[in-house]
Each structure stands twice: as structure tokens, then as C-alpha cells.
Design a protein around this motif. Structure first.
Motif, PDB file in Angstrom:
ATOM      1  N   TYR A  20       0.912  -1.273   0.231  1.00  0.00           N
ATOM      2  CA  TYR A  20       0.118  -0.067   0.057  1.00  0.00           C
ATOM      3  C   TYR A  20       0.776   1.140  -0.118  1.00  0.00           C
ATOM      4  O   TYR A  20       1.376   1.357   1.001  1.00  0.00           O
ATOM      5  CB  TYR A  20      -1.053   0.054   1.174  1.00  0.00           C
ATOM      6  N   LEU A  23       4.320   1.238   2.131  1.00  0.00           N
ATOM      7  CA  LEU A  23       3.939  -0.044   3.079  1.00  0.00           C
ATOM      8  C   LEU A  23       4.065  -1.276   2.360  1.00  0.00           C
ATOM      9  O   LEU A  23       3.104  -1.733   1.604  1.00  0.00           O
ATOM     10  CB  LEU A  23       2.844   0.487   3.955  1.00  0.00           C
ATOM     11  N   VAL A  25       3.059  -4.879   2.782  1.00  0.00           N
ATOM     12  CA  VAL A  25       2.170  -5.496   3.829  1.00  0.00           C
ATOM     13  C   VAL A  25       1.748  -7.142   3.412  1.00  0.00           C
ATOM     14  O   VAL A  25       1.914  -7.854   4.372  1.00  0.00           O
ATOM     15  CB  VAL A  25       0.700  -4.998   3.745  1.00  0.00           C
ATOM     16  N   PRO A  44      -0.422 -10.792  15.260  1.00  0.00           N
ATOM     17  CA  PRO A  44      -0.629  -9.383  15.680  1.00  0.00           C
ATOM     18  C   PRO A  44      -1.425  -8.510  14.678  1.00  0.00           C
ATOM     19  O   PRO A  44      -1.572  -8.586  13.568  1.00  0.00           O
ATOM     20  CB  PRO A  44       0.669  -8.601  16.075  1.00  0.00           C
ATOM     21  N   SER A  45      -2.081  -7.307  15.373  1.00  0.00           N
ATOM     22  CA  SER A  45      -2.872  -6.358  14.521  1.00  0.00           C
ATOM     23  C   SER A  45      -1.890  -6.018  13.257  1.00  0.00           C
ATOM     24  O   SER A  45      -0.662  -5.445  13.652  1.00  0.00           O
ATOM     25  CB  SER A  45      -3.250  -5.375  15.393  1.00  0.00           C
ATOM     26  N   GLY A  46      -2.388  -5.573  12.356  1.00  0.00           N
ATOM     27  CA  GLY A  46      -1.571  -4.983  11.170  1.00  0.00           C
ATOM     28  C   GLY A  46      -0.703  -5.851  10.506  1.00  0.00           C
ATOM     29  O   GLY A  46       0.211  -5.471   9.559  1.00  0.00           O
ATOM     30  N   GLY A  47      -0.542  -7.025  10.730  1.00  0.00           N
ATOM     31  CA  GLY A  47       0.270  -8.298  10.191  1.00  0.00           C
ATOM     32  C   GLY A  47       0.170  -8.630   8.663  1.00  0.00           C
ATOM     33  O   GLY A  47       0.884  -9.190   8.168  1.00  0.00           O
ATOM     34  N   GLY A  48      -1.304  -8.207   8.313  1.00  0.00           N
ATOM     35  CA  GLY A  48      -1.555  -8.535   7.012  1.00  0.00           C
ATOM     36  C   GLY A  48      -2.736  -9.516   6.824  1.00  0.00           C
ATOM     37  O   GLY A  48      -2.634 -10.058   5.817  1.00  0.00           O
ATOM     38  N   LYS A  49      -3.114 -10.278   7.810  1.00  0.00           N
ATOM     39  CA  LYS A  49      -4.243 -11.226   7.864  1.00  0.00           C
ATOM     40  C   LYS A  49      -5.203 -10.923   6.942  1.00  0.00           C
ATOM     41  O   LYS A  49      -5.619 -11.675   6.108  1.00  0.00           O
ATOM     42  CB  LYS A  49      -4.669 -11.634   9.269  1.00  0.00           C
ATOM     43  N   SER A  50      -5.976  -9.751   7.184  1.00  0.00           N
ATOM     44  CA  SER A  50      -7.000  -9.289   6.321  1.00  0.00           C
ATOM     45  C   SER A  50      -6.786  -9.241   4.721  1.00  0.00           C
ATOM     46  O   SER A  50      -7.320  -9.654   3.952  1.00  0.00           O
ATOM     47  CB  SER A  50      -7.720  -8.306   6.842  1.00  0.00           C
ATOM     48  N   THR A  51      -5.634  -8.612   4.693  1.00  0.00           N
ATOM     49  CA  THR A  51      -4.928  -8.259   3.309  1.00  0.00           C
ATOM     50  C   THR A  51      -4.962  -9.855   2.580  1.00  0.00           C
ATOM     51  O   THR A  51      -5.166  -9.973   1.424  1.00  0.00           O
ATOM     52  CB  THR A  51      -3.740  -7.545   3.184  1.00  0.00           C
ATOM     53  N   GLU A 171     -12.062 -12.640  10.879  1.00  0.00           N
ATOM     54  CA  GLU A 171     -12.638 -12.350  12.400  1.00  0.00           C
ATOM     55  C   GLU A 171     -14.127 -12.450  12.653  1.00  0.00           C
ATOM     56  O   GLU A 171     -14.476 -11.545  13.170  1.00  0.00           O
ATOM     57  CB  GLU A 171     -11.895 -11.130  12.979  1.00  0.00           C
TER      58      GLU A 171
HETATM   59  N1  ATP Z   1      -6.582  -0.043   2.048  1.00  0.00           N
HETATM   60  C1  ATP Z   1      -5.485   0.119   2.804  1.00  0.00           C
HETATM   61  N2  ATP Z   1      -4.619   1.219   2.570  1.00  0.00           N
HETATM   62  C2  ATP Z   1      -3.621   1.409   3.053  1.00  0.00           C
HETATM   63  N3  ATP Z   1      -2.981   0.735   4.085  1.00  0.00           N
HETATM   64  C3  ATP Z   1      -3.908  -0.497   4.549  1.00  0.00           C
HETATM   65  C4  ATP Z   1      -4.992  -0.721   3.823  1.00  0.00           C
HETATM   66  N4  ATP Z   1      -5.456  -1.909   4.001  1.00  0.00           N
HETATM   67  C5  ATP Z   1      -4.691  -2.264   5.212  1.00  0.00           C
HETATM   68  N5  ATP Z   1      -3.617  -1.468   5.233  1.00  0.00           N
HETATM   69  C6  ATP Z   1      -2.377  -1.637   6.253  1.00  0.00           C
HETATM   70  O1  ATP Z   1      -1.950  -2.890   6.003  1.00  0.00           O
HETATM   71  C7  ATP Z   1      -1.265  -3.338   6.742  1.00  0.00           C
HETATM   72  C8  ATP Z   1      -1.806  -4.740   7.195  1.00  0.00           C
HETATM   73  O2  ATP Z   1      -3.320  -4.460   7.220  1.00  0.00           O
HETATM   74  P1  ATP Z   1      -4.279  -5.882   7.594  1.00  0.00           P
HETATM   75  O3  ATP Z   1      -5.704  -5.259   7.798  1.00  0.00           O
HETATM   76  O4  ATP Z   1      -4.199  -6.824   6.332  1.00  0.00           O
HETATM   77  O5  ATP Z   1      -3.778  -6.311   8.801  1.00  0.00           O
HETATM   78  P2  ATP Z   1      -4.541  -7.338   9.943  1.00  0.00           P
HETATM   79  O6  ATP Z   1      -3.447  -8.391  10.266  1.00  0.00           O
HETATM   80  O7  ATP Z   1      -5.485  -7.986   9.230  1.00  0.00           O
HETATM   81  O8  ATP Z   1      -4.800  -6.598  11.131  1.00  0.00           O
HETATM   82  P3  ATP Z   1      -6.139  -6.867  12.343  1.00  0.00           P
HETATM   83  O9  ATP Z   1      -5.669  -7.948  13.255  1.00  0.00           O
HETATM   84  O10 ATP Z   1      -5.889  -5.420  13.117  1.00  0.00           O
HETATM   85  O11 ATP Z   1      -7.361  -6.748  11.472  1.00  0.00           O
HETATM   86  C9  ATP Z   1      -1.592  -2.556   8.080  1.00  0.00           C
HETATM   87  O12 ATP Z   1      -0.329  -1.918   8.394  1.00  0.00           O
HETATM   88  C10 ATP Z   1      -2.622  -1.494   7.635  1.00  0.00           C
HETATM   89  O13 ATP Z   1      -2.655  -0.278   8.147  1.00  0.00           O
END
Ligand code: ATP
Ligand code: MG
Length: 251
Positions: A20, A23, A25, A44-51, A171
Motif C-alpha cells: 500500500y 508500506l 504488507v 498481531p494487528s496490522g500483520g496482513g491477515k485481512s489483506t 475475524e
Molecule cells: N486499504 C488500505 N490502504 C492502506 N493501508 C492499508 C489498507 N488496508 C490495510 N492497510 C495496512 O496494511 C497493513 C496490514 O493490514 P491488515 O488489515 O491486512 O492487517 P491485519 O493483520 O488484518 O490486522 P488486524 O488484526 O488489526 O485486523 C496495516 O499496516 C494496515 O494499516
């Protein structure tokens, strides 16, 4: 497992990268999901799981590497992309039901509009699925009239109505009141037993221990560990995972 006993993985990610802006990810992700497998993703949060999840049904594009789904590289657009979306169900933290449609309509909408299934047939199937998730009696209510746990079970029924080849859960229980978590997990455990291929991002360690075939621990855009639930919970091999587990298990 699928009825044809196909041994090729359902999902194959190779060298997948995603940024992104500046960043980074997803960093060189190599991951396969077998047919009928339940893969739990934690970290952990922000690790990229949702992505990671969102790249599998191409809600997010990738900027390096390949993702093969059911033997074919992910389509970029058009009919093939629409077909892929209907083959990969998605259940989010926030239910995402249509507020102005009844529960029954929420479940029949995809099949009638996308799959062009006749309304009475879609209706019959919707009622079977609502029965399966334990809310057939609520079919003519609107989402706001249901509890969070019930709404999430509708979201699962809605995903199943498309006859997906897999379901991604991001989640699915984290927005629920504690007393409603188990009813949703029970439905998911049932799906796992029935052989549904599932990728589940969750902090529910009980679910991971009971239902997962494999656990992937993700941090900072990388797969840090990949093992059986037993191994992961009793003997994590990295400090990063040990640290994460000590934090969530003491909460
Ligand atoms: N659309 C976006 N634009 C810019 N940055 C993004 C976007 N979506 C996610 N990010 C960033 O990418 C990184 C990974 O995000 P992601 O949502 O995949 O993490 P996660 O592991 O699912 O976190 P969580 O446990 O908080 O849900 C984070 O730093 C987040 O801020
Ligand atoms: Mg997330």
C-alpha cells in the motif's frame, strides 16, 4: 474433501507481494490451501491477515507473485472474476447483511441474481441453510431484529447459498458479545466437519485447536510459522509467536 478427490491444492500462493504505497504488507507469501482443509491464520494487528484473505478472492490486487485458485490463475476482471467471487465465500467481522432485506432475501439474493436460480428453488435452499445454522424461524425478520450471533449465522448461510468452493472468515466472532461467540463457532465447526475448505482469521484458540488442520502465524507481512495447532500452541518455534501467545493466552 471434494467428491472428485482432486489432490491439487485449491489455493496456491507463490511469492506474493503487496504494497500500500510505501508500506510492504505482504512479503513473499508462499502458501497452499488443500481441498477440505481448515487453515487458521493468527497474528498481531496490522500483520496482513485481512489483506492476505482479500487477495484470495481478488478484493485486493497483488503486485508480485501468483495466486492459483482451483487450477487457474486468478482472473483480473469480467465474467471470470464474478465467477471466482461466487466460488469464494467471505464472512466478515461486521456481518454486512442488507439492512432493508429480510433474512430470507439476504440468503436468496446471490443465487437468484448471480447464479440465475429460480426463486422458489433458491427459497427452498435458503430455508434449508437457515435450518442448518439454526435460525429458520427468523427468516422473515430484518437483520436489525436479530442478535449479532444470529446475524453472523445468516452471513454464513448466505455464503453457503452460493455453493462456494471455500469460505474465508475474517475475524467472524470479534464483534460479538462473548455469549454469542460459541454459537457461531459451532456452525463453523460443523462446516469444517462437513469438509468445507476454510481460511479463518481468528483469535479463538479453542476453535483453532479443535477445528484447524494447520495454523499460520503472520506478523509484519510474513508467514513466520506454519504448523499443526498442537505444535503451535504447545511448542511455538519463534520468539515472535511465543510472545504473541503469551499475550493472548493471559487475556
Ligand atoms: N486499504 C488500505 N490502504 C492502506 N493501508 C492499508 C489498507 N488496508 C490495510 N492497510 C495496512 O496494511 C497493513 C496490514 O493490514 P491488515 O488489515 O491486512 O492487517 P491485519 O493483520 O488484518 O490486522 P488486524 O488484526 O488489526 O485486523 C496495516 O499496516 C494496515 O494499516
Ligand atoms: Mg484484519
Amino acid at each position: 474433501m471434494t467428491d472428485n478427490g482432486d489432490a491439487t491444492p485449491l489455493v496456491q500462493m507463490e511469492g506474493v507481494n503487496k504494497h500500500y504505497g510505501a508500506l510492504h504488507v505482504l512479503k513473499d507469501i508462499n502458501l497452499t490451501v488443500s481441498r477440505g482443509e481448515v487453515l487458521v491464520v493468527i497474528g498481531p494487528s496490522g500483520g496482513g491477515k485481512s489483506t492476505l484473505c482479500r487477495t484470495i478472492n481478488r478484493l485486493e490486487t497483488i503486485d508480485g507473485g501468483t495466486i492459483v485458485f482451483d487450477g487457474r490463475e486468478l482472473p483480473a476482471e469480467g465474467k471470470a472474476l464474478a465467477a471466482l467471487r461466487s466460488e469464494v465465500g467471505m464472512v466478515f467481522q461486521s456481518f454486512n447483511l442488507f439492512a432493508h432485506k429480510t433474512i430470507r432475501e439476504n440468503v436468496t439474493l446471490g443465487p437468484t441474481r448471480v447464479r440465475k436460480i429460480a426463486k422458489d428453488q433458491a427459497d427452498k435452499r435458503a430455508m434449508e441453510l437457515l435450518e442448518r445454522v439454526g435460525i429458520a424461524s427468523q427468516a422473515d425478520k430484518y437483520p436489525a431484529q436479530l442478535s449479532g450471533g444470529q446475524q453472523q449465522r445468516v452471513a454464513i448461510a448466505r455464503a453457503l447459498a452460493m455453493d462456494p468452493k471455500m469460505i474465508l472468515f475474517d475475524e467472524p466472532t470479534s464483534a460479538l458479545d462473548p455469549e454469542m461467540v460459541q454459537e457461531v463457532l459451532d456452525v463453523m465447526i460443523g462446516l469444517a466437519r462437513d469438509g468445507m475448505t476454510m481460511v479463518v482469521v481468528t483469535h479463538e484458540m479453542g476453535f483453532a485447536r479443535r477445528a484447524a488442520n494447520r495454523v499460520v502465524f503472520m506478523a509484519d507481512g510474513q508467514i513466520v510459522e506454519e504448523s499443526t495447532p498442537d505444535e503451535f500452541f504447545t511448542n511455538p518455534s519463534t520468539d515472535r509467536a511465543k510472545d504473541f501467545l503469551s499475550k493472548i493466552l493471559t487475556h
